[in-house]
Design an enzyme around this catalytic site. Structure first.
Site, PDB file in Angstrom:
ATOM      1  N   ARG A   1      11.987  -6.001   4.884  1.00 21.61           N
ATOM      2  CA  ARG A   1      11.829  -4.422   4.561  1.00 21.61           C
ATOM      3  C   ARG A   1      13.056  -3.483   5.522  1.00 21.61           C
ATOM      4  O   ARG A   1      12.996  -4.027   6.888  1.00 21.61           O
ATOM      5  CB  ARG A   1      10.363  -4.215   4.883  1.00 21.61           C
ATOM      6  CG  ARG A   1      10.098  -2.693   5.041  1.00 21.61           C
ATOM      7  CD  ARG A   1       8.805  -2.071   4.959  1.00 21.61           C
ATOM      8  NE  ARG A   1       7.930  -2.637   6.173  1.00 21.61           N
ATOM      9  CZ  ARG A   1       6.678  -2.436   6.181  1.00 21.61           C
ATOM     10  NH1 ARG A   1       6.035  -1.611   5.245  1.00 21.61           N
ATOM     11  NH2 ARG A   1       6.192  -2.890   7.399  1.00 21.61           N
TER      12      ARG A   1
ATOM     13  N   ARG B   1      11.757  -2.114  11.162  1.00 24.66           N
ATOM     14  CA  ARG B   1      10.632  -1.851  11.987  1.00 24.66           C
ATOM     15  C   ARG B   1      10.474  -2.529  12.992  1.00 24.66           C
ATOM     16  O   ARG B   1      10.549  -3.768  12.794  1.00 24.66           O
ATOM     17  CB  ARG B   1       9.342  -1.416  11.188  1.00 24.66           C
ATOM     18  CG  ARG B   1       9.315  -0.106  10.474  1.00 24.66           C
ATOM     19  CD  ARG B   1       7.764  -0.054   9.878  1.00 24.66           C
ATOM     20  NE  ARG B   1       6.540  -0.804  10.074  1.00 24.66           N
ATOM     21  CZ  ARG B   1       5.449  -0.839   9.711  1.00 24.66           C
ATOM     22  NH1 ARG B   1       5.599  -0.006   8.207  1.00 24.66           N
ATOM     23  NH2 ARG B   1       4.478  -0.966   9.974  1.00 24.66           N
TER      24      ARG B   1
ATOM     25  N   ARG C   1      -0.346  -8.377  13.733  1.00 25.88           N
ATOM     26  CA  ARG C   1      -1.136  -7.304  12.742  1.00 25.88           C
ATOM     27  C   ARG C   1      -2.016  -7.835  11.588  1.00 25.88           C
ATOM     28  O   ARG C   1      -3.036  -7.371  11.359  1.00 25.88           O
ATOM     29  CB  ARG C   1       0.065  -6.623  12.179  1.00 25.88           C
ATOM     30  CG  ARG C   1       0.898  -5.512  12.881  1.00 25.88           C
ATOM     31  CD  ARG C   1       2.045  -5.206  12.381  1.00 25.88           C
ATOM     32  NE  ARG C   1       2.239  -4.627  11.323  1.00 25.88           N
ATOM     33  CZ  ARG C   1       3.026  -4.270  10.322  1.00 25.88           C
ATOM     34  NH1 ARG C   1       4.507  -5.194  10.563  1.00 25.88           N
ATOM     35  NH2 ARG C   1       3.042  -3.783   9.212  1.00 25.88           N
TER      36      ARG C   1
ATOM     37  N   LYS D   1       0.854  -1.237  -0.037  1.00 24.81           N
ATOM     38  CA  LYS D   1      -0.062   0.139  -0.041  1.00 24.81           C
ATOM     39  C   LYS D   1       0.837   1.282  -0.125  1.00 24.81           C
ATOM     40  O   LYS D   1       0.493   2.160  -0.714  1.00 24.81           O
ATOM     41  CB  LYS D   1      -0.825   0.037   1.075  1.00 24.81           C
ATOM     42  CG  LYS D   1      -1.753  -0.979   1.390  1.00 24.81           C
ATOM     43  CD  LYS D   1      -2.676  -1.154   2.655  1.00 24.81           C
ATOM     44  CE  LYS D   1      -1.857  -1.271   3.916  1.00 24.81           C
ATOM     45  NZ  LYS D   1      -1.030  -2.342   4.147  1.00 24.81           N
TER      46      LYS D   1
ATOM     47  N   ARG E   1      -9.067   2.016   9.245  1.00 17.36           N
ATOM     48  CA  ARG E   1      -8.639   0.759   9.451  1.00 17.36           C
ATOM     49  C   ARG E   1      -9.915  -0.231  10.271  1.00 17.36           C
ATOM     50  O   ARG E   1      -9.532  -1.427  10.426  1.00 17.36           O
ATOM     51  CB  ARG E   1      -7.716   0.535  10.541  1.00 17.36           C
ATOM     52  CG  ARG E   1      -6.132   0.280   9.648  1.00 17.36           C
ATOM     53  CD  ARG E   1      -5.119   0.463  10.648  1.00 17.36           C
ATOM     54  NE  ARG E   1      -4.063  -0.475  10.283  1.00 17.36           N
ATOM     55  CZ  ARG E   1      -3.042  -0.003   9.574  1.00 17.36           C
ATOM     56  NH1 ARG E   1      -2.978   1.025   9.025  1.00 17.36           N
ATOM     57  NH2 ARG E   1      -1.991  -0.754   9.760  1.00 17.36           N
TER      58      ARG E   1
HETATM   59  P1  AP5 Z   1       5.041  -1.685   1.865  1.00 19.97           P
HETATM   60  O1  AP5 Z   1       4.618  -0.845   0.595  1.00 19.97           O
HETATM   61  O2  AP5 Z   1       5.603  -1.060   2.765  1.00 19.97           O
HETATM   62  O3  AP5 Z   1       3.451  -2.370   2.197  1.00 19.97           O
HETATM   63  P2  AP5 Z   1       2.391  -1.625   3.131  1.00 19.97           P
HETATM   64  O4  AP5 Z   1       1.147  -2.571   2.692  1.00 19.97           O
HETATM   65  O5  AP5 Z   1       2.339  -0.401   3.163  1.00 19.97           O
HETATM   66  O6  AP5 Z   1       2.858  -2.375   4.592  1.00 19.97           O
HETATM   67  P3  AP5 Z   1       2.742  -1.917   5.979  1.00 19.97           P
HETATM   68  O7  AP5 Z   1       3.789  -3.043   6.760  1.00 19.97           O
HETATM   69  O8  AP5 Z   1       3.407  -0.594   6.072  1.00 19.97           O
HETATM   70  O9  AP5 Z   1       1.439  -1.608   6.300  1.00 19.97           O
HETATM   71  P4  AP5 Z   1       0.662  -1.764   7.682  1.00 19.97           P
HETATM   72  O10 AP5 Z   1      -0.644  -1.199   7.071  1.00 19.97           O
HETATM   73  O11 AP5 Z   1       0.733  -2.825   8.463  1.00 19.97           O
HETATM   74  O12 AP5 Z   1       1.495  -0.786   8.242  1.00 19.97           O
HETATM   75  P5  AP5 Z   1       1.237   1.075   8.699  1.00 19.97           P
HETATM   76  O13 AP5 Z   1       2.803   1.559   8.991  1.00 19.97           O
HETATM   77  O14 AP5 Z   1       0.284   1.494   8.144  1.00 19.97           O
HETATM   78  O15 AP5 Z   1       5.680  -2.762   1.138  1.00 19.97           O
HETATM   79  C1  AP5 Z   1       6.319  -3.874   2.163  1.00 19.97           C
HETATM   80  C2  AP5 Z   1       7.621  -4.339   1.487  1.00 19.97           C
HETATM   81  O16 AP5 Z   1       7.534  -5.168   0.465  1.00 19.97           O
HETATM   82  C3  AP5 Z   1       8.549  -3.356   1.372  1.00 19.97           C
HETATM   83  O17 AP5 Z   1       9.858  -3.735   1.689  1.00 19.97           O
HETATM   84  C4  AP5 Z   1       8.346  -2.905  -0.064  1.00 19.97           C
HETATM   85  O18 AP5 Z   1       9.735  -2.691  -0.782  1.00 19.97           O
HETATM   86  C5  AP5 Z   1       8.183  -4.444  -0.585  1.00 19.97           C
HETATM   87  N1  AP5 Z   1       7.122  -4.549  -1.889  1.00 19.97           N
HETATM   88  C6  AP5 Z   1       6.190  -3.779  -1.973  1.00 19.97           C
HETATM   89  N2  AP5 Z   1       5.454  -3.985  -3.076  1.00 19.97           N
HETATM   90  C7  AP5 Z   1       6.091  -5.006  -3.596  1.00 19.97           C
HETATM   91  C8  AP5 Z   1       5.952  -5.840  -4.833  1.00 19.97           C
HETATM   92  N3  AP5 Z   1       4.798  -5.647  -5.673  1.00 19.97           N
HETATM   93  N4  AP5 Z   1       6.644  -6.881  -4.993  1.00 19.97           N
HETATM   94  C9  AP5 Z   1       7.887  -7.022  -4.204  1.00 19.97           C
HETATM   95  N5  AP5 Z   1       8.041  -6.410  -3.031  1.00 19.97           N
HETATM   96  C10 AP5 Z   1       7.241  -5.415  -2.799  1.00 19.97           C
HETATM   97  O19 AP5 Z   1       0.620   0.729  10.498  1.00 19.97           O
HETATM   98  C11 AP5 Z   1       1.721   0.474  11.329  1.00 19.97           C
HETATM   99  C12 AP5 Z   1       0.947   0.573  12.590  1.00 19.97           C
HETATM  100  O20 AP5 Z   1       0.472   1.907  12.925  1.00 19.97           O
HETATM  101  C13 AP5 Z   1      -0.262  -0.293  12.940  1.00 19.97           C
HETATM  102  O21 AP5 Z   1       0.053  -1.552  13.185  1.00 19.97           O
HETATM  103  C14 AP5 Z   1      -1.067   0.523  14.086  1.00 19.97           C
HETATM  104  O22 AP5 Z   1      -0.559   0.104  15.328  1.00 19.97           O
HETATM  105  C15 AP5 Z   1      -0.684   1.838  13.489  1.00 19.97           C
HETATM  106  N6  AP5 Z   1      -1.640   2.613  12.707  1.00 19.97           N
HETATM  107  C16 AP5 Z   1      -1.476   3.052  11.350  1.00 19.97           C
HETATM  108  N7  AP5 Z   1      -2.761   3.390  10.958  1.00 19.97           N
HETATM  109  C17 AP5 Z   1      -3.862   3.340  11.859  1.00 19.97           C
HETATM  110  C18 AP5 Z   1      -4.941   3.650  12.039  1.00 19.97           C
HETATM  111  N8  AP5 Z   1      -5.676   4.019  11.038  1.00 19.97           N
HETATM  112  N9  AP5 Z   1      -5.673   3.198  13.169  1.00 19.97           N
HETATM  113  C19 AP5 Z   1      -4.940   2.862  14.388  1.00 19.97           C
HETATM  114  N10 AP5 Z   1      -3.703   2.641  14.223  1.00 19.97           N
HETATM  115  C20 AP5 Z   1      -2.995   2.653  13.134  1.00 19.97           C
END
Ligand code: AP5
Length: 218
Positions: free
Chosen positions: A129, A162, A173, A18, A90
């Site tokens: 990552r 991370r 998660r 994402k 979320r």
């Molecule tokens: P990446 O693009 O980073 O994936 P992502 O879907 O963004 O994954 P995240 O782990 O960041 O999502 P998340 O929703 O769990 O975490 P967030 O930071 O929002 O890609 C991942 C890896 O794969 C990278 O190494 C990339 O290079 C690689 N890659 C990407 N595309 C690829 C492809 N096509 N092929 C091969 N490799 C690829 O949230 C973290 C924490 O914050 C949550 O757990 C929660 O505690 C809090 N939080 C965030 N938002 C909220 C909310 N709205 N409400 C409450 N708590 C929240």
């Protein structure tokens, strides 16, 4: 009065890509990129009261309380142009909050995209990552490595993993995603706003599909 400035919601489990795609799409279309995970990590890095509050939830892989996240998003939704929302909403309560925040600005969600991918691919991706400690650029040691080991191509900052990318926390998660975020997928499906993308393809291929969907969401 509501208009059609694009408001694109990115949905999908952790590691689905994402953040990678939201950055590409927002740059391509000149949209705001509102990434709640990145915003929370900035608060954490600056050790603000909000960051201190969020820290333990994030380290456990649980959701930060809705009111905290909603306040943060409200400050970033300018309404001047469209936006890509990455990591928000979320849960169903956040989906309702988003509807209200947008309607106050004469906007509405125009498209929700679900990134579909198998769980075993996610665990592999997340364990490889690395992020830049300065500019938050994201790398993957297997699929998208930096040119020099441990150093950001973009700004020369050092790379780190991370804490919530440890396998146990990733599993937590994923559970939170299934229980709390999948109902949001259904919410947008019922409203005719949902499109799905096969996220287990190279970054450029996913990006092309996404651009085509945004250009013609019907
Ligand atoms: P990446 O693009 O980073 O994936 P992502 O879907 O963004 O994954 P995240 O782990 O960041 O999502 P998340 O929703 O769990 O975490 P967030 O930071 O929002 O890609 C991942 C890896 O794969 C990278 O190494 C990339 O290079 C690689 N890659 C990407 N595309 C690829 C492809 N096509 N092929 C091969 N490799 C690829 O949230 C973290 C924490 O914050 C949550 O757990 C929660 O505690 C809090 N939080 C965030 N938002 C909220 C909310 N709205 N409400 C409450 N708590 C929240």
């Amino acid at each position: 009065m509501e208009d059609e400035r694009p408001i694109v919601v990115m949905l999908g489990p952790p590691g689905a890509g994402k953040g990678t795609q939201a950055e590409l799409l927002s740059k391509k279309l000149g949209l705001d990129h509102v990434a709640t995970g990145d915003l929370l990590r900035e608060e954490l890095a600056q050790n603000t009261p909000l960051g201190q509050l969020a820290k333990s939830y994030m380290e456990r892989g649980e959701l930060v309380p809705d009111d905290v996240v909603a306040q943060m998003v409200a400050g970033r939704l300018s309404g001047d142009r469209g936006a890509v929302l990455d990591g928000f909403p979320r849960n169903l309560n956040q989906a309702h909050i988003l509807d209200r925040l947008l309607s106050e600005r004469g906007l509405k969600v125009t498209l929700a995209v679900e990134f579909v991918i198998a769980e075993e691919v996610l665990v592999r991706r997340l364990s490889a990552r690395y992020l830049c400690s300065e500019c938050q650029a994201s790398y993957n040691m297997v699929t998208n490595p930096p040119k020099a080991q441990g150093i950001c191509d973009r700004c020369g900052g050092s790379l780190y993993q991370r804490v919530d990318d440890q396998p146990d926390t990733v599993r937590k998660r994923l559970q939170v995603y299934r229980e709390q975020t999948e109902p949001v997928v259904a919410y947008y499906r019922e409203r005719g706003l949902l499109r799905t993308v096969d996220a287990d393809r190279p970054i450029e291929a996913v990006s092309e599909t996404l651009s085509a969907i945004v250009a013609d969401p019907a």
